[in-house]
Design a protein around this motif. Structure first.
Motif, short mmCIF file in Angstrom:
data_model
loop_
_atom_site.label_atom_id
_atom_site.label_comp_id
_atom_site.label_asym_id
_atom_site.label_seq_id
_atom_site.Cartn_x
_atom_site.Cartn_y
_atom_site.Cartn_z
N ARG A 199 -4.96 5.06 -1.48
CA ARG A 199 -5.27 3.71 -1.95
C ARG A 199 -4.23 2.67 -1.54
O ARG A 199 -4.40 1.48 -1.79
CB ARG A 199 -5.41 3.69 -3.47
N LEU A 200 -3.14 3.10 -0.94
CA LEU A 200 -2.06 2.17 -0.60
C LEU A 200 -2.53 0.95 0.19
O LEU A 200 -2.17 -0.19 -0.16
CB LEU A 200 -0.96 2.89 0.18
N PRO A 201 -3.33 1.10 1.25
CA PRO A 201 -3.76 -0.09 2.00
C PRO A 201 -4.53 -1.08 1.13
O PRO A 201 -4.39 -2.30 1.31
CB PRO A 201 -4.65 0.49 3.10
N ASP A 202 -5.31 -0.58 0.19
CA ASP A 202 -6.10 -1.47 -0.65
C ASP A 202 -5.25 -2.13 -1.73
O ASP A 202 -5.47 -3.30 -2.06
CB ASP A 202 -7.25 -0.68 -1.27
N PHE A 203 -4.28 -1.41 -2.29
CA PHE A 203 -3.36 -2.03 -3.24
C PHE A 203 -2.58 -3.15 -2.55
O PHE A 203 -2.34 -4.22 -3.12
CB PHE A 203 -2.41 -1.00 -3.82
N ARG A 204 -2.17 -2.90 -1.32
CA ARG A 204 -1.45 -3.93 -0.56
C ARG A 204 -2.36 -5.13 -0.29
O ARG A 204 -1.91 -6.29 -0.32
CB ARG A 204 -0.95 -3.34 0.76
N ARG A 205 -3.62 -4.84 -0.02
CA ARG A 205 -4.58 -5.92 0.22
C ARG A 205 -4.74 -6.79 -1.01
O ARG A 205 -4.78 -8.03 -0.92
CB ARG A 205 -5.92 -5.32 0.64
N VAL A 206 -4.84 -6.18 -2.18
CA VAL A 206 -4.96 -6.94 -3.42
C VAL A 206 -3.75 -7.85 -3.60
O VAL A 206 -3.87 -9.04 -3.91
CB VAL A 206 -5.12 -6.00 -4.64
N MET A 207 -2.55 -7.29 -3.40
CA MET A 207 -1.34 -8.10 -3.52
C MET A 207 -1.35 -9.25 -2.52
O MET A 207 -0.99 -10.39 -2.85
CB MET A 207 -0.11 -7.22 -3.33
N GLY A 208 -1.79 -8.99 -1.31
CA GLY A 208 -1.83 -10.02 -0.29
C GLY A 208 -2.75 -11.16 -0.64
O GLY A 208 -2.51 -12.32 -0.27
N LEU A 209 -3.83 -10.88 -1.38
CA LEU A 209 -4.76 -11.92 -1.79
C LEU A 209 -4.12 -12.92 -2.75
O LEU A 209 -4.64 -14.01 -2.96
CB LEU A 209 -6.01 -11.31 -2.41
N PHE A 210 -2.99 -12.52 -3.35
CA PHE A 210 -2.24 -13.40 -4.24
C PHE A 210 -0.93 -13.89 -3.59
O PHE A 210 -0.05 -14.40 -4.28
CB PHE A 210 -1.95 -12.70 -5.56
N GLY A 211 -0.85 -13.69 -2.29
CA GLY A 211 0.32 -14.16 -1.58
C GLY A 211 1.56 -13.31 -1.77
O GLY A 211 2.68 -13.75 -1.48
N LEU A 212 1.38 -12.07 -2.22
CA LEU A 212 2.50 -11.17 -2.44
C LEU A 212 2.64 -10.19 -1.28
O LEU A 212 1.66 -9.86 -0.62
CB LEU A 212 2.32 -10.39 -3.75
N ASP A 213 3.83 -9.72 -1.06
CA ASP A 213 4.11 -8.82 0.05
C ASP A 213 3.82 -7.38 -0.36
O ASP A 213 4.62 -6.74 -1.04
CB ASP A 213 5.58 -8.97 0.49
N GLY A 214 2.69 -6.87 0.07
CA GLY A 214 2.31 -5.50 -0.26
C GLY A 214 3.14 -4.46 0.42
O GLY A 214 3.12 -3.28 0.04
N ALA A 215 3.91 -4.85 1.44
CA ALA A 215 4.75 -3.88 2.14
C ALA A 215 5.84 -3.34 1.25
O ALA A 215 6.46 -2.32 1.56
CB ALA A 215 5.36 -4.54 3.39
N SER A 216 6.07 -4.00 0.11
CA SER A 216 7.11 -3.54 -0.80
C SER A 216 6.69 -2.30 -1.59
O SER A 216 7.53 -1.64 -2.21
CB SER A 216 7.46 -4.66 -1.79
N LEU A 217 5.39 -1.98 -1.57
CA LEU A 217 4.91 -0.80 -2.28
C LEU A 217 5.52 0.45 -1.67
O LEU A 217 5.65 0.58 -0.45
CB LEU A 217 3.40 -0.70 -2.25
N VAL A 218 5.85 1.41 -2.55
CA VAL A 218 6.41 2.67 -2.08
C VAL A 218 5.44 3.33 -1.11
O VAL A 218 4.24 3.27 -1.28
CB VAL A 218 6.71 3.61 -3.26
N SER A 219 5.95 3.94 -0.08
CA SER A 219 5.10 4.55 0.93
C SER A 219 5.74 5.80 1.46
O SER A 219 6.92 5.82 1.77
CB SER A 219 4.89 3.57 2.09
#
Length: 223
Positions: A199-219
């Motif tokens: 689900r990581l790509p989709d969680f990052r996508r959700v964050m991006g829709l609010f202008g947040l940097d999803g790359a910060s999610l643990v990976s």
């Protein structure tokens, strides 16, 4: 500036890898009452409430168990196992915390019964970041009907066109779309490789829709 103003999360199979456990409990209880649920048919129950599953298989019990007793047994089996067996998908908690820190209102809209929702939220530790949760017990009609998501939008004071629903199942996706929400669909099969990161790509996508940097999610390496 993002046009979105809130997130409504599904729980089972979206935030927490609980769908296999739900199916295992349905299988376990059904076998206790004399019906072996074919594994090939299990996928069709993903995202549906207990009543829908019961109606699909009740005829196989030949009166050996009532609907109420079967449901109670499945609920009890799940709650007994959830804390030790249900695990969050990688990035789920971090995404919710990041959105909360950014002031994004969030809620959970589930097709599970209240006791299951509460057990899952407790296992995830996300209650402080949510405005509320909606369970199957809170609405007259569950997913795929849009009623749960419409209730979620009303309680958040959210225009559906400015809200995001995050879902894994076909039933949930249908409900969210019918309610007018922007849908982010995560994989319905959580057992892709590596499953914990599916689900990581989709969680990052959700964050991006609010202008947040999803790359910060643990990976994990290579995710």
């Amino acid at each position: 500036m993002t046009d979105f103003r809130g997130v409504l999360w599904d729980i089972d199979g979206t935030l927490i890898d609980s769908e296999p456990l739900h199916l295992a409990c349905i299988r376990q209880v059904s076998e206790t009452f004399g019906y072996v649920l074919p594994r090939a048919q299990e996928e069709r129950f993903l995202g549906y409430d207990q009543t829908t599953v019961w109606l699909a298989i009740a005829g196989h019990f030949a009166g050996r168990v009532s609907e109420a007793d079967w449901k109670e047994a499945v609920l009890a089996a799940y709650i007994a196992r959830a804390e030790r067996e249900a695990r969050p998908f990688l990035g789920a908690l971090e995404a919710i915390r990041s959105l909360a820190a950014a002031g994004v209102p969030q809620a959970c809209v589930s097709n599970s019964e209240r006791r299951v929702v509460d057990a899952n939220v407790a296992a995830l530790g996300i209650a402080p970041y949510l405005q509320f949760t909606i369970s199957r017990d809170d609405v007259a009609l569950g997913k795929p009907d849009p009623q749960p998501y419409r209730m979620g939008c009303e309680r958040l004071g959210l225009d559906p066109a400015r809200g995001i629903a995050v879902e894994d199942s076909a039933a949930g996706a249908q409900a969210a779309t019918a309610a007018g929400l922007h849908l982010v669909r995560v994989p319905a099969d959580g057992h892709t490789a590596p499953p914990e990161a599916s689900r990581l790509p989709d969680f990052r996508r959700v964050m991006g829709l609010f202008g947040l940097d999803g790359a910060s999610l643990v990976s994990p390496a290579g995710a």
